[in-house]
Design an enzyme around this catalytic site. Sequence first.
Site, PDB file in Angstrom:
ATOM      1  CB  CYS A 140      -0.900   0.022   1.240  1.00 49.18           C
ATOM      2  SG  CYS A 140      -1.763  -1.526   1.561  1.00 49.18           S
ATOM      3  CG  LEU A 142      -1.121  -4.358  -4.701  1.00 50.93           C
ATOM      4  CD1 LEU A 142      -1.850  -4.241  -6.033  1.00 50.93           C
ATOM      5  CD2 LEU A 142       0.383  -4.460  -4.929  1.00 50.93           C
ATOM      6  N   GLY A 201       2.582  -2.799   3.654  1.00 51.08           N
ATOM      7  CA  GLY A 201       3.412  -3.987   3.769  1.00 51.08           C
ATOM      8  C   GLY A 201       2.627  -5.216   4.163  1.00 51.08           C
ATOM      9  CD  GLU A 202       0.977  -8.343   2.598  1.00 50.71           C
ATOM     10  OE1 GLU A 202       0.330  -8.873   3.536  1.00 50.71           O
ATOM     11  OE2 GLU A 202       0.427  -7.858   1.591  1.00 50.71           O
TER      12      GLU A 202
END
Length: 630
Positions: A2, A52, A77-78
Amino acid sequence: MCGICGVLRLDGGEGVLERPAVASMCDALRRRGPDDEGGYAAGPVALGHRRLSIIDLGGGHQPLGNEDGSIQIVLNGEIYNFQDLRRELEVAGHVFRTRSDTEAVVHAYEQWGDQCVERLDGMFAFGLWDGRRQRLLCARDRFGKKPLFYARTRDRFIFASTLTALLRHPAAPRAVDTAALARYLVYDFVPAPATLVDGARKVQPAERLSVTRAGAVAADRYWDLAVGTGTPPRSEEELGEEIRARLQEATRRRLVADVPLGAFLSGGLDSSAVVCMMRAAGATRIQTFSIGFDDPSYDETAHAERVARLLGTEHRTLRLQPRAMLDIVPRLGEILDEPIADSSILPTYFLCQHARTQVTVALSGDGGDELFGGYPTYQAHRLAPLVAWLPNAALRAAARAGDALPVSSGYLSLDFKLRRTLLGLPYPADVRNYVWLGSVAPPDVARLLGPAARPAPVPDELLAEARALYHGCRARTHLDRVMYQDIRLYLGGEVLTKVDRAAMASSLEVRSPFLDTAVATLAAGLPWNLKLRGLTTKYILKQAFRGLLPPRNVSRRKQGFAAPVAGWLRRELRPLTDELFAPAALRQSGLLDPDAVAALLAEHRGGRRDHRKALFSLMVFELWRRAHGL
């Protein structure tokens, strides 16, 4: 993946008044998050988010809050261990409304406060507003995969995922930081926390930063790697098994996605090991992607295809023509967001574009070289003591003699490598690595800077960041300290920045199993002679994958992406450089000296000297400055 942004008013103003500015900042983040947009404004804060969608496609909308809305977060992020965190937090009584990893951070903050960051394993940058405490918490992942910029003005604290988005705010600073410009010319990137915008800063990797309503900013580093401090009493076979086990688990966690996922595959050891671990972790249909070149000196197509056949992947190769890369060069100022003088951004960008036609997430081998000792410069460090006994005058004479070597245009040409090696030999061991890697030697920076960038920097101060990291490392050996420098400086400042910008320009998420905390901790603790054995780089990693990958892929030397910049600067890029380095234009900005730049161009075009690195760094800076109107 993102893009995030936000504003905290420090003057008693209301956050809702910041909505137009935050909307403009979000618009600048559209490529980072093309799937969704969200905003929050209450009290003194306004937050923005572009998404995203990767996990929980329907329920992961941001900004995301807790049950009563007193906490709001925007995250880029993740979080790879979010499922483990969720189970622990649910036992503690927290109730989840979504399946997203972002919500795990919200409840982790409720449970553990600022210490929640230490429990996160992933790639991330976030801004979290605590309405009860009237306080903003920002943090960045351990290695700096996800960027975060900020500016503290008289009446606002502004943050964003990119410098471009930050500059969209009307209160953001807009002058070039000339001290940072000097460091950019030396390092090829601007070391954190500085940026090329005076008054704008980077949150550093592994940094936690808090901002109160009164404007007090406090920062601390929450994690560091212990490089070269381990003495594992295990055999090489046992170490190989542990490396594979940790890398397999790291890869397994990075396979979690609700969208198509694949991997980059160059055929080098690192990317091949990651794809091998994808298969070992249970991935069935594996899509892999590579770039091919007509020039055999840096085409890796055959190596990638050999691994793809062995592991049974669906492999796609994009054969990249020089014209395609040349057409992208004028856009580098826009794509890069902040200059980095690394020509491999061009093929990396096309690789990301290529992968994005089929997948939304791609795994990569980033981090393997820094953690396991893969760079040719480590071999040079190993050999440097053979001439260290010579007086500095003799070493400087050798460097001057290197300049007299015949000049070729090849990227991998021996004369180019030899000149770079000789250039760094007269420098002290604690900074030599960055003389080898950079574009402009510290004593040469002052003559390239124009009147607006003076007083001239002191050469000894330009490599202060490298020197501080070298001497601040707890390891005792030279090579361990150099590897620590690369992890803290080069990895985050150049390698990960390049991949992030290329991927985000393509709306692609890139995940790096080697940068998993457990993998990195194990690798960093190994003594250097398990990484560089004689002149064999990545020794223990090669031992770990012998028998699992083709022998030629395990033993081959590092190749890497590149572009034939030396020749382009003499021919194809001549019109662009003539425009960018026009004396009238350079005099108008006052940042670069027109006569010094013209001399570099003339010597390079005439084949008398090889100034590819210096000219490319100057070109990227000018493209960036003009793209941002600075």
